[in-house]
Design an enzyme around this catalytic site. Structure first.
Site, PDB file in Angstrom:
ATOM      1  N   SER A   3       0.832  -1.203   0.000  1.00  0.00           N
ATOM      2  CA  SER A   3       0.000   0.000   0.000  1.00  0.00           C
ATOM      3  C   SER A   3       0.864   1.249   0.000  1.00  0.00           C
ATOM      4  O   SER A   3       1.990   1.251   0.499  1.00  0.00           O
ATOM      5  CB  SER A   3      -0.930   0.017   1.221  1.00  0.00           C
ATOM      6  OG  SER A   3      -0.177   0.068   2.406  1.00  0.00           O
ATOM      7  N   CYS A   4       0.319   2.281  -0.605  1.00  0.00           N
ATOM      8  CA  CYS A   4       0.861   3.630  -0.467  1.00  0.00           C
ATOM      9  C   CYS A   4      -0.330   4.518  -0.092  1.00  0.00           C
ATOM     10  O   CYS A   4      -1.298   4.031   0.492  1.00  0.00           O
ATOM     11  CB  CYS A   4       1.557   4.079  -1.746  1.00  0.00           C
ATOM     12  SG  CYS A   4       0.492   4.105  -3.208  1.00  0.00           S
ATOM     13  N   LYS A   5      -0.293   5.755  -0.416  1.00  0.00           N
ATOM     14  CA  LYS A   5      -1.369   6.655  -0.005  1.00  0.00           C
ATOM     15  C   LYS A   5      -2.718   6.215  -0.557  1.00  0.00           C
ATOM     16  O   LYS A   5      -3.707   6.140   0.180  1.00  0.00           O
ATOM     17  CB  LYS A   5      -1.049   8.080  -0.463  1.00  0.00           C
ATOM     18  CG  LYS A   5      -2.110   9.104  -0.100  1.00  0.00           C
ATOM     19  CD  LYS A   5      -1.699  10.485  -0.581  1.00  0.00           C
ATOM     20  CE  LYS A   5      -2.768  11.516  -0.249  1.00  0.00           C
ATOM     21  NZ  LYS A   5      -2.371  12.882  -0.698  1.00  0.00           N
TER      22      LYS A   5
END
Length: 723
Positions: free
Chosen positions: A629-631
């Site tokens: 995951s990122c933002k």
């Protein structure tokens, strides 16, 4: 629904996308593809999958998009690769289950503290705080649940543009499964679950994430009791409430009838009180009382002051105070009940052994005199026993009331405002939804692997979250939210249940607070090990490795603070090593991978993505669940997933070095808008050139010297660029 085909040979050779509805309505609904060596061995039409997927996998996947590639290996063979990106109905259904359980949990908590009866003004005020806190959360959760019921009727997906929506706080952002099937020659699946970092974007990050918010409300002197301890306290309160009147009633009968029922019931009473939880709670009450006594309001807390009595000689002087609490005080209190009972038993035995031979003519008066003598000799002992029971009940009730109320405070008020508690629940819901999605896919892929099934009930399932967040600005708050969600995931567990449904699966219900039941069909369930069929809990061991990779991370590494990232990575390595030690005997490469990961962490290089690669390799070696995951799970996540897929092709399937770059480009190029509700534009997937000459002018205008320096540096950089 749409059907998307990608024909690939070293690179993307062809691409087409069309509506299934359009295809079926056409006069000649035929597909003609002329490509030598291309074979379609699976097909996805609408929501239906091929028979190689189980019914539960079918229910967990929706809105799928498939792409086909063909790449050459080092030994000049061809790899047939299929990418399948899928959404899941769990995005909405599991948060709805969790919200229902949270509403029920807070409703039960209100009822529990209401049933504590009369309390001192101080503790009654705390009870009022708990009730108000719970009612506020119940109202918010009921409103959120109602909105989710409306939205889930038409959608099973939360796009990144909706991540700040108040009613979608509990729903994971952009949740997908990224599945890569490689035919070489057998079919092998590689899964990565991608979703936006579990964080509360609605409340934003002005005051930081959960790590900072919870630290502000942590009271070091408060006593924290687990849910199990609170349940034990409620059970003991119920036992005492039932046994005390029975003991008193049978003591009346003892004076006129027999000893046996009275003795049995009193022994039960003593056994119920012999609980270490009562003793530890009384000590905690005393400690809080002594802390309170340092202020002018030391004796205003009626419940505390009344129940820190020091004298254990007997109940008569129970109102005395003792600044030095004896840890053995409670042992003597409940032991006094047992001693009093023993005295009564000894007296009864002595009276029974005294012969009486009254004259026949005066048998009636003699019997009356004997009964009166029995009562007169037993009455003082019975009264003493009652006093001992009364004192023990008073202390036990105070201790268990303290445990129940303190548990309610710890679960609500002590965590801060209702907004902080709601934030924690929402972040946990996002993370749990993604983990359940990944576990369901992993379980159904590995049902025929006896080593994996043994691992589930012996050491649990490893969940490795890969974070790509920077430690700068808002993303630092997101990382703090994510850290707390991983901590809470370690309190979750799975259990496998049997269902009679065929190709119709209900969402996995949540039992208790953190136990998720995963249903299996009878024929599959019957083949499981006995431990899993008996309901053995499969604990979740979650780790989080984060490496910021964007330009904000460059600022954090030069001018900010990366201690949170370093601490998270080191703690996760220790947990990963502890989990892997149970499996290292069967996996030869595991010790070497852990050693490499340790060395990479110690190197402390900037943007050290090697940490993520090695951690992912360890996770796959131990049959763990991978999440990235990122933002928003778009740009950085897509870069990471495609790179990982190509590395897997190279390391495990001998993808040639010449084909590596073209394969990576093809996979990234194919992630353009193609029917997905959260498209990944091409321009977002390419690395962006740094623009160092565009410094914030407002900051540089603080002094004229900085302005001159900025102009000179910008001129030098521009000249160098255009030369």
């Amino acid at each position: 629904d749409s059907l998307t085909l990608v024909l690939s040979q070293r690179s993307c050779l062809g691409f087409t996308s069309f509506s299934i509805r359009t295809l079926l309505r056409s006069k000649e609904p035929q597909i003609s593809v002329k490509q030598v060596g291309l074979r379609f061995h699976r097909c996805v039409l609408g929501p239906e999958l091929l028979s190689d997927f189980s019914f539960l996998t079918c229910a967990a996947l929706c809105a799928q998009v498939c792409k086909l590639y063909r790449f050459q290996t080092e030994d000049h063979r061809w790899l047939l690769v299929r990418e399948q990106m899928s959404e899941t109905p769990l995005s909405f259904s599991l948060p709805k289950h969790l919200l229902s359980k949270l509403i029920q949990e807070h409703t039960d908590r209100v009822q529990e503290v209401k049933e504590l009866g009369d309390l001192s003004p101080h503790w009654d005020g705390l009870r009022h705080d708990v009730i108000s806190h719970c009612h506020h959360l119940i109202g918010c959760y009921q409103e959120t649940l109602a909105e989710l019921d409306k939205l889930s009727a038409s959608s099973c997906f939360k796009s990144s543009s909706s991540k700040s929506d108040r009613h979608l706080q509990f729903v994971p952002t952009n949740l997908h499964s990224q599945r890569m099937e490689v035919t070489d020659p057998d079919c092998v699946w590689y899964d990565v679950i991608t979703f936006g970092a579990p964080a509360d974007h609605h409340q934003a990050f002005k005051h930081g994430g959960l790590t900072r918010l919870l630290s502000k409300h942590t009271n070091p002197s408060s006593v924290i009791y687990s849910q199990d301890e609170s349940s034990r306290a409620r059970e003991l309160l119920a036992s005492v409430a039932q046994l005390q009147p029975q003991v008193f009633g049978l003591s009346e009968e003892l004076l006129a009838v027999s000893l046996e029922p009275f003795s049995h019931q009193t022994h039960q009473f003593v056994h119920a009180l012999k609980d270490e939880l009562v003793r530890s709670a009384l000590l905690a009450i005393h400690d809080q009382h002594m802390a309170t006594c340092d202020s002018s309001h030391a004796h205003s807390n009626g419940l505390i002051c009344e129940n820190t009595a020091a004298n254990q000689e007997g109940p008569a002087s129970s109102g005395q105070q003792d600044s030095e609490y004896d840890e053995e005080e409670w042992d003597r209190v409940w032991a006094n009940v047992a001693k009093s009972l023993n005295c009564i038993i000894a007296m009864v035995d002595r009276l029974d052994s005294v012969p009486s031979a009254p004259p026949a003519s005066s048998s009636s008066s003699s019997s009356s005199s004997s009964c009166s003598s029995w009562q007169e000799q037993l009455l003082p002992l019975v009264l003493t026993l009652r006093d001992c029971v009364r004192e023990a009940v008073t202390k036990a009730r105070a201790a268990m009331t303290f445990v129940v109320l303190q548990g309610a405070l710890s679960a609500t008020v002590n965590l801060g405002s209702p907004h902080v508690v709601q934030r924690r629940h929402a972040v946990f819901s996002q993370a749990l939804s993604a983990v359940v999605f990944g576990f369901m896919l992993k379980l159904h892929e590995s049902l025929k692997d006896p080593q994996f099934l043994l691992q589930l009930h012996s050491v649990g399932i490893l969940v490795q979250l890969e974070g790509l967040l920077s430690t700068y600005g808002d993303e630092l708050g997101m990382l703090e939210d994510m850290e707390q969600s991983v901590t809470d995931l370690r309190g979750a567990a799975f259990t496998v249940t049997q269902t009679v449904y065929s190709f119709i699966v209900r969402s996995p219900p949540i039992r208790g607070r953190f136990v998720v039941e995963v249903p299996l069909p009878p024929e599959t369930f019957s083949s499981l090990p006995r431990e899993l069929k008996d309901g053995c809990l499969i604990r979740v061991d979650a780790v989080l490795f984060n490496i910021g990779i964007n330009q904000q991370q460059s600022l954090a590494e030069r001018f900010g603070d990366v201690s949170l990232q370093d601490r998270l990575n080191q703690q996760s390595f220790e947990r990963l090593k502890a989990y892997s030690c149970f499996l290292s005997d069967g996996i030869q490469s595991l010790p070497d991978l852990l050693s490499s990961l340790d060395s990479s962490l110690e190197a402390r290089r900037r943007k050290n993505v090697e940490v993520l690669w090695i951690a992912a390799m360890v996770c796959r070696q131990v049959n763990g669940v991978r999440l990235t995951s990122c933002k928003s799970a778009k740009d950085r996540t897509a870069m990471s997933v495609t790179l990982e897929q190509c590395l897997l092709l190279q390391q495990r399937h001998k993808l040639s070095q010449q084909s590596f770059s073209s394969a990576l480009d093809s996979m990234r190029r194919s992630r353009q808008p193609s029917g997905l509700r959260s498209p990944w534009p091409l321009q977002c997937l390419a690395p962006k050139a740094p623009r160092w000459h565009l410094y914030p002018v407002a900051f540089l205008l603080v002094t004229s010297h900085l302005l001159v320096l900025w102009l000179i540096l910008s001129l030098v950089i521009l000249l160098a660029k255009y030369q």
